[in-house]
Write an enzyme that holds these catalytic residues in place. Sequence first.
Site, mmCIF file in Angstrom:
data_model
loop_
_atom_site.group_PDB
_atom_site.id
_atom_site.type_symbol
_atom_site.label_atom_id
_atom_site.label_comp_id
_atom_site.label_asym_id
_atom_site.label_seq_id
_atom_site.Cartn_x
_atom_site.Cartn_y
_atom_site.Cartn_z
ATOM 1 C CG ASN A 1 -1.717 1.202 1.433
ATOM 2 O OD1 ASN A 1 -1.819 2.032 0.525
ATOM 3 N ND2 ASN A 1 -2.328 1.346 2.597
ATOM 4 C CE LYS B 1 -0.218 3.246 4.769
ATOM 5 N NZ LYS B 1 -0.130 3.369 6.208
ATOM 6 C CG HIS C 1 -5.772 1.824 5.136
ATOM 7 N ND1 HIS C 1 -5.396 2.814 6.013
ATOM 8 C CD2 HIS C 1 -4.734 0.960 5.057
ATOM 9 C CE1 HIS C 1 -4.169 2.549 6.436
ATOM 10 N NE2 HIS C 1 -3.746 1.443 5.868
ATOM 11 C CD GLU D 1 -3.015 5.512 6.756
ATOM 12 O OE1 GLU D 1 -2.955 5.547 5.509
ATOM 13 O OE2 GLU D 1 -2.104 5.025 7.466
ATOM 14 C CD GLU E 1 -3.343 -2.433 7.266
ATOM 15 O OE1 GLU E 1 -2.252 -2.687 6.765
ATOM 16 O OE2 GLU E 1 -3.962 -1.378 7.044
ATOM 17 N N GLY F 1 2.543 2.482 10.714
ATOM 18 C CA GLY F 1 3.487 3.583 10.536
ATOM 19 C C GLY F 1 4.161 4.023 11.824
ATOM 20 C CB SER G 1 5.341 -1.466 12.037
ATOM 21 O OG SER G 1 4.909 -0.125 12.236
HETATM 22 P P1 PGA Z 1 2.920 0.464 7.607
HETATM 23 O O1 PGA Z 1 1.430 0.600 6.994
HETATM 24 O O2 PGA Z 1 3.485 -0.836 7.060
HETATM 25 O O3 PGA Z 1 3.664 1.664 7.120
HETATM 26 O O4 PGA Z 1 2.766 0.418 9.093
HETATM 27 C C1 PGA Z 1 0.602 -0.511 6.789
HETATM 28 C C2 PGA Z 1 -0.724 -0.058 6.231
HETATM 29 O O5 PGA Z 1 -1.277 0.936 6.712
HETATM 30 O O6 PGA Z 1 -1.261 -0.671 5.277
#
Ligand code: PGA
Length: 251
Positions: free
Chosen positions: A9, A11, A96, A98, A168, A174, A214
């Site tokens: 992803n 983003k 997601h 976000e 997640e 992140g 992460s």
């Molecule tokens: P990250 O994000 O690996 O940067 O923690 C994962 C995600 O939000 O899909």
Amino acid sequence: MRKKIVAGNWKMNTNCQDGIELAKAVAEEAKALPAGTGLIVAPPFTHLFGVSEALKGSKVELSAQNCADHVSGAYTGEVSVDMLKSAGCQWTILGHSERRQYYGETDAKLVEKVRLALEAGLGVILCVGENLDEREAGRHFDVCTEQIKNVLYNFTGEDMKRIVVAYEPVWAIGTGKTASAQQAEEIHACIRKVLSDKFGAVVAEDTSILYGGSCKPSNAKELFAQPDIDGGLIGGASLKAKDFIEIALSF
Ligand code: PGA
């Protein structure tokens, strides 16, 4: 047998040119992968058509990060499932955290989006997960169960053949804080049970459930060794082709 999948992803990162270069590098590195591992990249909307051209002839599949909850018409700024198909997508990520947190994406809206995506012939990577407050209050199993029920219980076992779930935990996205393999495994097992309750054991056993938050080359092996973790949805580490493929080689 459910599929092992690693999805990247991206983003809101990279411009079109950098994105196409990254896709080409992923396609090249992906030659090292065993046949059974599915690899997906999810670039921003603007990159999709160009990236689909760059991925032609490779085993890397293309996903969007979101889609509109309407078919077409006066919805300024939105991107429809038909547009995604015509840009070369086979998948879309939906729900997601976000999107849920910053753009008011509700489970009710997600039902519409999943429906439209499936009708258009797209596969869906549906994200669920608890935030830090919910985890600290001990509500993580309930939150994930609710999200799965609210969205996926509106669909059929047949639909589930084209749906992948991504767990997640919001507190791990992140932040550099990965859920431990055991924390992740117990939620994955719970999600599979919730799927089994509605669709039966066969469908639940055949559904790929990915971990995200992460996930990186140094922890992917331990996570992917868990019986109910079938791969990963990778944010930050998917922006480097070598790291991304190293993760995909961690089964
Ligand atoms: P990250 O994000 O690996 O940067 O923690 C994962 C995600 O939000 O899909």
